[in-house]
Design a protein around this motif. Structure first.
Motif, PDB file in Angstrom:
ATOM      1  N   ILE A  91       0.871  -1.177   0.000  1.00 28.62           N
ATOM      2  CA  ILE A  91       0.000   0.000   0.000  1.00 28.62           C
ATOM      3  C   ILE A  91       0.907   1.226   0.000  1.00 28.62           C
ATOM      4  O   ILE A  91       2.117   1.117   0.247  1.00 28.62           O
ATOM      5  N   PRO A  92       0.383   2.426  -0.282  1.00 25.06           N
ATOM      6  CA  PRO A  92       1.242   3.604  -0.382  1.00 25.06           C
ATOM      7  C   PRO A  92       2.022   3.916   0.893  1.00 25.06           C
ATOM      8  O   PRO A  92       1.499   3.799   2.004  1.00 25.06           O
ATOM      9  N   PHE A 141       6.026  -0.767 -11.063  1.00 23.76           N
ATOM     10  CA  PHE A 141       6.151   0.005  -9.835  1.00 23.76           C
ATOM     11  C   PHE A 141       5.474   1.354 -10.028  1.00 23.76           C
ATOM     12  O   PHE A 141       5.725   2.050 -11.012  1.00 23.76           O
ATOM     13  N   GLU A 142       4.627   1.714  -9.086  1.00 23.35           N
ATOM     14  CA  GLU A 142       3.830   2.939  -9.210  1.00 23.35           C
ATOM     15  C   GLU A 142       4.195   3.907  -8.101  1.00 23.35           C
ATOM     16  O   GLU A 142       4.345   3.516  -6.936  1.00 23.35           O
ATOM     17  N   GLY A 143       4.342   5.181  -8.467  1.00 21.08           N
ATOM     18  CA  GLY A 143       4.682   6.162  -7.453  1.00 21.08           C
ATOM     19  C   GLY A 143       4.303   7.573  -7.853  1.00 21.08           C
ATOM     20  O   GLY A 143       3.752   7.824  -8.936  1.00 21.08           O
ATOM     21  N   LEU A 144       4.593   8.497  -6.964  1.00 23.40           N
ATOM     22  CA  LEU A 144       4.418   9.931  -7.189  1.00 23.40           C
ATOM     23  C   LEU A 144       5.781  10.574  -7.005  1.00 23.40           C
ATOM     24  O   LEU A 144       6.500  10.256  -6.054  1.00 23.40           O
ATOM     25  N   HIS A 228      -6.772   4.996  -5.457  1.00 30.43           N
ATOM     26  CA  HIS A 228      -6.225   3.916  -4.630  1.00 30.43           C
ATOM     27  C   HIS A 228      -5.736   4.474  -3.294  1.00 30.43           C
ATOM     28  O   HIS A 228      -6.005   3.910  -2.224  1.00 30.43           O
ATOM     29  N   THR A 229      -5.050   5.603  -3.342  1.00 31.43           N
ATOM     30  CA  THR A 229      -4.519   6.222  -2.132  1.00 31.43           C
ATOM     31  C   THR A 229      -5.636   6.752  -1.243  1.00 31.43           C
ATOM     32  O   THR A 229      -5.614   6.567  -0.014  1.00 31.43           O
ATOM     33  N   ALA A 230      -6.640   7.400  -1.846  1.00 33.16           N
ATOM     34  CA  ALA A 230      -7.751   7.958  -1.068  1.00 33.16           C
ATOM     35  C   ALA A 230      -8.528   6.869  -0.343  1.00 33.16           C
ATOM     36  O   ALA A 230      -8.997   7.072   0.783  1.00 33.16           O
ATOM     37  N   HIS A 264       7.719  12.978  -2.721  1.00 29.82           N
ATOM     38  CA  HIS A 264       7.465  11.720  -3.420  1.00 29.82           C
ATOM     39  C   HIS A 264       6.743  10.742  -2.503  1.00 29.82           C
ATOM     40  O   HIS A 264       6.738  10.894  -1.272  1.00 29.82           O
ATOM     41  N   ALA A 265       6.146   9.747  -3.122  1.00 30.35           N
ATOM     42  CA  ALA A 265       5.525   8.640  -2.397  1.00 30.35           C
ATOM     43  C   ALA A 265       5.519   7.430  -3.315  1.00 30.35           C
ATOM     44  O   ALA A 265       5.236   7.549  -4.506  1.00 30.35           O
ATOM     45  N   TYR A 266       5.858   6.280  -2.761  1.00 29.27           N
ATOM     46  CA  TYR A 266       5.759   5.031  -3.514  1.00 29.27           C
ATOM     47  C   TYR A 266       4.395   4.414  -3.214  1.00 29.27           C
ATOM     48  O   TYR A 266       4.007   4.279  -2.046  1.00 29.27           O
ATOM     49  N   LEU A 267       3.671   4.044  -4.262  1.00 36.43           N
ATOM     50  CA  LEU A 267       2.299   3.574  -4.087  1.00 36.43           C
ATOM     51  C   LEU A 267       2.198   2.052  -4.014  1.00 36.43           C
ATOM     52  O   LEU A 267       1.496   1.513  -3.172  1.00 36.43           O
ATOM     53  N   ARG A 268       2.878   1.359  -4.908  1.00 36.63           N
ATOM     54  CA  ARG A 268       2.881  -0.107  -4.862  1.00 36.63           C
ATOM     55  C   ARG A 268       3.929  -0.638  -5.823  1.00 36.63           C
ATOM     56  O   ARG A 268       4.250  -0.005  -6.823  1.00 36.63           O
ATOM     57  N   GLY A 269       4.459  -1.817  -5.492  1.00 32.37           N
ATOM     58  CA  GLY A 269       5.459  -2.443  -6.327  1.00 32.37           C
ATOM     59  C   GLY A 269       6.722  -2.760  -5.546  1.00 32.37           C
ATOM     60  O   GLY A 269       6.860  -2.419  -4.372  1.00 32.37           O
TER      61      GLY A 269
END
Length: 402
Positions: A91-92, A141-144, A228-230, A264-269
């Motif tokens: 999860i994030p 890999f998903e992120g901001l 997903h984050t919300a 930044h934030a890593y969301l999943r992966g």
């Protein structure tokens, strides 16, 4: 050559399956977030040279020049200047930023002078070092990462048609870019928590609706990531702050470099992550932990830009390098093939090798060998001689640039 025994940190955001799969172990059902490889005092790797298991940090401290090399000690000091991790996000993670070295030194000194305990929840600076980092994806890999152009973010928000976002849209459209980003982030993080909770609920519904109504929008991937984050952080102001950031989806082998001040934030992966040997994090949200807004606003760099997804650059002898603008860490990758082709790494500085696929054989100048299976790793001190790599699989190399 030393086989490493490493510690897994079980943070709540961790995947329950990714690190066990890498290590060839059965999942426990509990989150396993980070595998630490290195000599960080918080969770040093361990080695056994025949006289019992010792922490790598203690081995290096006993003879830094022999372990790290005289050139590396002169340049970086008597400790391993990087920390290597396998990061597995289920999860994030928290939305966060890291300070520059000067900011870390000043902040650490101030908190030391104020006698704030290092373990205190409200402490911002755990040490006096900066924490630039690079992450290379092992799977999708998903992120901001970094701020999107404020006008583009205003467009993204406007399509969501959430009335509560209107003041933010006005800020983003009417102020110069840097000022717009600063004031919008500050507004989001200082808004009453009750107002934020209502707005995040409305935003979550709008994000789901927008994905259905605008399937061809350039923002549809970002909307899915924010939704997903919300869903996981209802009522968290970090969900609103996340709207300001570029959404990134890395394919295996792609990487992101994050310098000081980049939110930044890593969301999943799952990815291989390397960083300067620091634990300094200032959080913006997506966490129950302390958020120090005034200090955060001093550290964040309010510049919009492309997140800078990068692939490896071909180097000598089959090495694929992920270039970064600093010398404290250097991450590269070898793809070993069944034709028996030998790759070589020089031993001028200490290094860590991690096998993420297949298997590898390391052979040093004396002819001694060490076998690494998937998930296994080795520490190579600075011997000044080459080590040969053979096998079939993928091997990551972490060292420094001299």
């Amino acid at each position: 050559m030393d086989r490493l025994a490493n510690t897994v940190r079980p943070y709540a955001w961790g995947s329950t399956t990714a690190i066990p799969a890498l290590l060839g172990e059965q999942p426990t059902g509990e989150p396993q977030a980070e595998l630490w490889l290195g000599a960080h005092p918080g969770d040093s790797s361990r080695v056994d040279r025949g006289a019992g298991v010792r922490r790598l940090a203690e081995v290096i401290a006993a003879d830094p020049v022999a372990e790290l090399g005289a050139e590396a000690v002169e340049k970086f000091g008597p400790t391993l200047p990087f920390l290597l991790k396998v990061l597995a996000a289920g999860i994030p993670l928290s939305l966060q930023v890291h300070p520059s070295r000067a900011q870390a030194q000043a902040g650490f000194a101030a908190e030391e002078a104020a006698a704030v305990p290092v373990e205190a929840g409200h402490r911002n600076y755990k040490d006096a070092n900066h924490k630039p980092e690079l992450i290379c994806a092992l799977d999708e890999f998903e992120g901001l990462c970094g701020f999107r152009d404020p006008l583009a973010t205003a467009d993204l928000m406007e399509l969501l048609a959430v009335p509560g976002l209107s003041p933010l849209i006005d800020l983003l459209r009417t102020k110069p870019a840097g000022q717009a980003l600063r004031e919008t982030l500050a507004t989001v993080l200082t808004t009453d928590s009750g107002v934020v909770a209502v707005l995040v609920k409305e935003l979550a519904e709008a994000l789901e609706r927008a994905q259905r109504e605008y399937p061809d929008s350039p923002y549809v991937d970002a909307w899915a990531g924010y939704a997903h984050t919300a869903a996981l952080y209802p009522g968290d102001a970090g969900v609103l702050a996340a709207l300001l950031l570029n959404h990134v989806r890395l394919q295996p082998g792609e990487a992101l470099y994050l310098g000081a001040g980049v939110p930044h934030a890593y969301l999943r992966g799952t990815g291989v992550e390397i960083m300067a040997n620091s634990d300094n994090v200032l959080r913006c949200g997506l966490t129950p932990k302390h958020v120090d807004v005034p200090e955060l606003l001093k550290v964040v760099v309010f510049e919009a830009g492309d997140p800078g997804v990068r692939g490896p650059v071909a180097g000598a002898d089959g090495e694929e390098l992920f270039p970064v603008p600093i010398d404290e860490f250097r991450l590269s990758r070898f793809t070993l093939t069944a034709d028996g082709a030998q790759r070589r790494v020089d031993g001028r500085a200490a290094q860590i090798l991690l096998c993420t696929e297949g298997a590898a054989t390391l052979t040093d100048a004396t002819g001694a060998t060490l076998e690494l299976a998937k998930g296994q790793s080795a520490y190579l001190p600075a011997t000044g001689t080459d080590t040969a790599l053979t096998g079939t699989g993928v091997l990551f190399r972490a060292t420094v640039t001299l």
